[in-house]
Enzyme design. Structure first.
Site, PDB file in Angstrom:
ATOM      1  N   CYS A   3       0.863  -1.191   0.000  1.00 61.91           N
ATOM      2  CA  CYS A   3       0.000   0.000   0.000  1.00 61.91           C
ATOM      3  C   CYS A   3       0.892   1.232   0.000  1.00 61.91           C
ATOM      4  CB  CYS A   3      -0.978  -0.024   1.173  1.00 61.91           C
ATOM      5  SG  CYS A   3      -0.209   0.048   2.812  1.00 61.91           S
ATOM      6  N   ARG A   9      -3.266  -0.706   5.493  1.00 61.34           N
ATOM      7  CA  ARG A   9      -3.859  -1.789   4.711  1.00 61.34           C
ATOM      8  C   ARG A   9      -2.925  -2.969   4.496  1.00 61.34           C
ATOM      9  NH1 ARG A   9      -5.353   2.158  -0.051  1.00 61.34           N
ATOM     10  NH2 ARG A   9      -3.392   3.000   0.750  1.00 61.34           N
ATOM     11  N   ASP A 119      -8.438   3.730   1.514  1.00 66.58           N
ATOM     12  CA  ASP A 119      -7.416   4.145   2.492  1.00 66.58           C
ATOM     13  C   ASP A 119      -8.121   4.634   3.756  1.00 66.58           C
ATOM     14  OD1 ASP A 119      -5.420   5.325   3.937  1.00 66.58           O
ATOM     15  OD2 ASP A 119      -4.599   6.484   2.272  1.00 66.58           O
TER      16      ASP A 119
HETATM   17  P1  4NP Z   1      -1.761   2.801   4.152  1.00 64.24           P
HETATM   18  O1  4NP Z   1      -2.409   4.142   4.773  1.00 64.24           O
HETATM   19  O2  4NP Z   1      -1.261   3.192   2.776  1.00 64.24           O
HETATM   20  O3  4NP Z   1      -2.905   1.851   4.120  1.00 64.24           O
HETATM   21  O4  4NP Z   1      -0.645   2.403   5.094  1.00 64.24           O
HETATM   22  C1  4NP Z   1      -1.741   5.370   4.854  1.00 64.24           C
HETATM   23  C2  4NP Z   1      -0.814   5.575   5.819  1.00 64.24           C
HETATM   24  C3  4NP Z   1      -0.181   6.800   5.942  1.00 64.24           C
HETATM   25  C4  4NP Z   1      -0.503   7.811   5.049  1.00 64.24           C
HETATM   26  C5  4NP Z   1      -1.437   7.598   4.055  1.00 64.24           C
HETATM   27  C6  4NP Z   1      -2.043   6.372   3.952  1.00 64.24           C
HETATM   28  N1  4NP Z   1       0.132   9.079   5.182  1.00 64.24           N
HETATM   29  O5  4NP Z   1      -0.239   9.988   4.417  1.00 64.24           O
HETATM   30  O6  4NP Z   1       1.009   9.240   6.037  1.00 64.24           O
END
Ligand code: 4NP
Length: 152
Positions: A3, A9, A119
């Site tokens: 991800c 995720r 997300d």
């Molecule tokens: P992930 O979620 O891609 O599912 O781990 C996110 C985690 C952090 C961020 C965005 C999405 N961020 O902008 O820091």
């Protein structure tokens, strides 16, 4: 399992898949990474850890890392959570063989529909629960394919 941040995720997909592989005594290596390295070294988001625990899986010990080119060599399939992850990983692909490995994970559950795992980072608890159910079903599908030798 890939991800953006590797803290919400993909760690959940990783933890669920590892647990199912272990419970079924299968010999498969599962790992996860983020297309961005901004959370590298961090534990999964506490909200994702809590949701995973609530449904019986611990992901507390996982640590975020950035996707590296060698992942194309070390893994047979690279499951991405959304279309943005897919295009980021495809940009790193060196050849057609690398490209073929990259798949939207929800196409396991909903073949050909190109549905994305939303997300949950900026939303509330219900978003984390929704992600859990999406990924629990998708990892069930992957497990069945592995058991039936149908993954490739
Ligand atoms: P992930 O979620 O891609 O599912 O781990 C996110 C985690 C952090 C961020 C965005 C999405 N961020 O902008 O820091």
């Amino acid at each position: 399992m890939v991800c953006l941040g590797n803290i919400c995720r993909s760690p959940l997909a990783d933890g669920l898949m590892r647990k199912k592989i272990n419970d079924n005594k299968l010999d498969v290596i599962v790992d996860s990474a983020g297309t961005s390295g901004i959370h590298a070294g961090e534990s999964p988001d506490f909200r994702m850890c809590q949701t995973a625990k609530k449904f019986g899986t611990s992901i507390d010990d996982l640590r975020s890392r950035k996707f590296i080119i060698e992942d194309f060599d070390n893994f047979d399939v690279i499951y991405v959570m959304d279309k943005s992850n897919k295009s980021n990983i495809l940009q790193l692909a060196r050849n057609e063989e690398d490209k073929k490995k990259v798949q939207l994970i929800l196409n396991q559950t909903y073949p050909g529909q190109n549905i994305e795992v939303p997300d949950p980072y900026y939303g509330g608890e219900e978003g984390f629960i929704e992600v859990y159910h999406f990924l629990d079903k998708a990892t069930d599908c992957i497990l069945e394919k592995i058991k039936n030798n149908e993954l490739f």
